[in-house]
Design a protein around this motif. Sequence first.
Motif, PDB file in Angstrom:
ATOM      1  N   LEU A 123      -8.766  10.603 -35.032  1.00  0.00           N
ATOM      2  CA  LEU A 123      -9.301  10.192 -36.336  1.00  0.00           C
ATOM      3  C   LEU A 123     -10.032  11.359 -37.002  1.00  0.00           C
ATOM      4  O   LEU A 123      -9.914  11.572 -38.215  1.00  0.00           O
ATOM      5  CB  LEU A 123     -10.218   8.975 -36.178  1.00  0.00           C
ATOM      6  CG  LEU A 123     -10.703   8.313 -37.467  1.00  0.00           C
ATOM      7  CD1 LEU A 123      -9.558   7.888 -38.370  1.00  0.00           C
ATOM      8  CD2 LEU A 123     -11.610   7.121 -37.167  1.00  0.00           C
ATOM      9  N   LEU A 124     -10.747  12.145 -36.194  1.00  0.00           N
ATOM     10  CA  LEU A 124     -11.384  13.360 -36.722  1.00  0.00           C
ATOM     11  C   LEU A 124     -10.355  14.262 -37.409  1.00  0.00           C
ATOM     12  O   LEU A 124     -10.562  14.719 -38.543  1.00  0.00           O
ATOM     13  CB  LEU A 124     -12.059  14.114 -35.566  1.00  0.00           C
ATOM     14  CG  LEU A 124     -12.592  15.518 -35.851  1.00  0.00           C
ATOM     15  CD1 LEU A 124     -13.913  15.453 -36.596  1.00  0.00           C
ATOM     16  CD2 LEU A 124     -12.769  16.311 -34.556  1.00  0.00           C
ATOM     17  N   PHE A 125      -9.237  14.502 -36.726  1.00  0.00           N
ATOM     18  CA  PHE A 125      -8.228  15.399 -37.309  1.00  0.00           C
ATOM     19  C   PHE A 125      -7.527  14.760 -38.509  1.00  0.00           C
ATOM     20  O   PHE A 125      -7.209  15.454 -39.480  1.00  0.00           O
ATOM     21  CB  PHE A 125      -7.225  15.835 -36.235  1.00  0.00           C
ATOM     22  CG  PHE A 125      -7.819  16.754 -35.205  1.00  0.00           C
ATOM     23  CD1 PHE A 125      -8.191  18.046 -35.545  1.00  0.00           C
ATOM     24  CD2 PHE A 125      -8.042  16.323 -33.904  1.00  0.00           C
ATOM     25  CE1 PHE A 125      -8.768  18.890 -34.606  1.00  0.00           C
ATOM     26  CE2 PHE A 125      -8.613  17.165 -32.952  1.00  0.00           C
ATOM     27  CZ  PHE A 125      -8.973  18.454 -33.305  1.00  0.00           C
ATOM     28  N   ALA A 126      -7.292  13.443 -38.451  1.00  0.00           N
ATOM     29  CA  ALA A 126      -6.643  12.769 -39.582  1.00  0.00           C
ATOM     30  C   ALA A 126      -7.543  12.774 -40.812  1.00  0.00           C
ATOM     31  O   ALA A 126      -7.078  13.003 -41.936  1.00  0.00           O
ATOM     32  CB  ALA A 126      -6.266  11.334 -39.195  1.00  0.00           C
ATOM     33  N   VAL A 127      -8.832  12.528 -40.604  1.00  0.00           N
ATOM     34  CA  VAL A 127      -9.770  12.545 -41.735  1.00  0.00           C
ATOM     35  C   VAL A 127      -9.882  13.958 -42.299  1.00  0.00           C
ATOM     36  O   VAL A 127      -9.893  14.150 -43.519  1.00  0.00           O
ATOM     37  CB  VAL A 127     -11.153  11.996 -41.305  1.00  0.00           C
ATOM     38  CG1 VAL A 127     -12.211  12.268 -42.373  1.00  0.00           C
ATOM     39  CG2 VAL A 127     -11.064  10.503 -41.019  1.00  0.00           C
ATOM     40  N   SER A 128      -9.930  14.955 -41.417  1.00  0.00           N
ATOM     41  CA  SER A 128     -10.056  16.326 -41.917  1.00  0.00           C
ATOM     42  C   SER A 128      -8.814  16.724 -42.712  1.00  0.00           C
ATOM     43  O   SER A 128      -8.917  17.431 -43.714  1.00  0.00           O
ATOM     44  CB  SER A 128     -10.326  17.306 -40.784  1.00  0.00           C
ATOM     45  OG  SER A 128      -9.131  17.803 -40.250  1.00  0.00           O
ATOM     46  N   ALA A 129      -7.637  16.241 -42.282  1.00  0.00           N
ATOM     47  CA  ALA A 129      -6.420  16.542 -43.049  1.00  0.00           C
ATOM     48  C   ALA A 129      -6.460  15.841 -44.404  1.00  0.00           C
ATOM     49  O   ALA A 129      -6.061  16.418 -45.421  1.00  0.00           O
ATOM     50  CB  ALA A 129      -5.186  16.104 -42.254  1.00  0.00           C
ATOM     51  N   ALA A 130      -6.969  14.603 -44.423  1.00  0.00           N
ATOM     52  CA  ALA A 130      -7.022  13.850 -45.679  1.00  0.00           C
ATOM     53  C   ALA A 130      -8.043  14.442 -46.644  1.00  0.00           C
ATOM     54  O   ALA A 130      -7.802  14.520 -47.849  1.00  0.00           O
ATOM     55  CB  ALA A 130      -7.347  12.380 -45.403  1.00  0.00           C
TER      56      ALA A 130
END
Lengths: 228, 228
Positions: free
Chosen positions: A208-215
């Motif tokens: 989720l950390l990486f998905a949020v950072s990508a978003a």
Amino acid sequence: MKIAVLGTGMVGRALADRFSTLGHDVVIGTRHVEETLARTEPDWLGNVPFAQWQQTHPAVRLVSFADAGPHGEVVVNATQGASSLAALEAVGSANLAGKVLLDAALPLDMSQGMPPLLSVVNTDSLGEQIQRAFPEARVVKSLNTMLADVMVDPGSIPGHHNVFLAGEDTGAKETVTVLLREFGWPQEAILDLGGIRAARATEMYSPLLFAVSAALETYDFNVAIARK
Amino acid sequence: MKIAVLGTGMVGRALADRFSTLGHDVVIGTRHVEETLARTEPDWLGNVPFAQWQQTHPAVRLVSFADAGPHGEVVVNATQGASSLAALEAVGSANLAGKVLLDAALPLDMSQGMPPLLSVVNTDSLGEQIQRAFPEARVVKSLNTMLADVMVDPGSIPGHHNVFLAGEDTGAKETVTVLLREFGWPQEAILDLGGIRAARATEMYSPLLFAVSAALETYDFNVAIARK
């Protein structure tokens, strides 16, 4: 306090710098001191070579993992998850016995590119593996839910946000809490999730950390638990 | 809007009730209508038998999965993750083709007790499995990061907190966004994480959800992303 930070990457440097600035006696441990100092190129994340970083941080001494062990009253694992167990083996179980071992690492598997997979997940975690491998170390999983800049400067993100603790040893969690407070974490931001099994929870948050950072196209954020 | 909610548990009831109150034409789908109505005991979570719930929610009709399919312009998967694919198979791929399929389920594996494990994780997710099994459905993973009460009444948690979207179809995500706004989610709380692969990120957050709920002894919270 005498602190041994394992790992010369972004997280290890940020933690060593901050501990040192706070007045602690800090060493950074690496596998091969000469190899680490011989690097002249930025790493894959764009961090300057360690020798260059060292020039602006003369108070932090670079030592081998084996020499880091005896120095540290607190040992901080800031190595890449894939090499954490080997790094700790090089530190030596005798040097970890009875000590607080703050595990800030993530077991990222970058073999498939970004976003990373986890190399241990669901039925186990890196934190649990470390505690099993070094049963006399007092492992506390923490700080592994955010980027290095946020770890050491929580005030850079305004408002309420959290850092988690997981570990079997209450006294060790108290020691880590003192260090987190020195970093600037408010007491109410430090959420104790219980035993080391909860390392799974915080490690498994990382997708989720990486998905949020990508978003959001930034890592300048942190997770918060909003309550009634 | 005609909405088919699959699943008669806590999440299905909360969503059906809220959609109905908002003026939508709602059915709840179940595997065996007679069996569901024949239950006289609370379920393992303490929810009253469905027939009793039905008496206070007369506008929500209980139908078979097969009958739910033709009704729904939007289909909501609120079944237990372990039976979601079977439930959707009973709805029928023809009934899902072209429709928005809001997947709010978690692939929880309770076989080892609490906290649950995930039955699919890391290299795949329930959201991705559903999209692969029903390629013509327009799957949007959402709402799976909080308890039912928070899903349908985000204002019950004060301040800033988030709900996530993951899916391949932009129009489907817009439809889900409209429904979330009707529930009371502010636009800025709705965070689009991109394609359906990000279902992994939100499903893998669930161990942290359970760890936090154990630590706080409540489910009255939600995750928030605190930003600079």
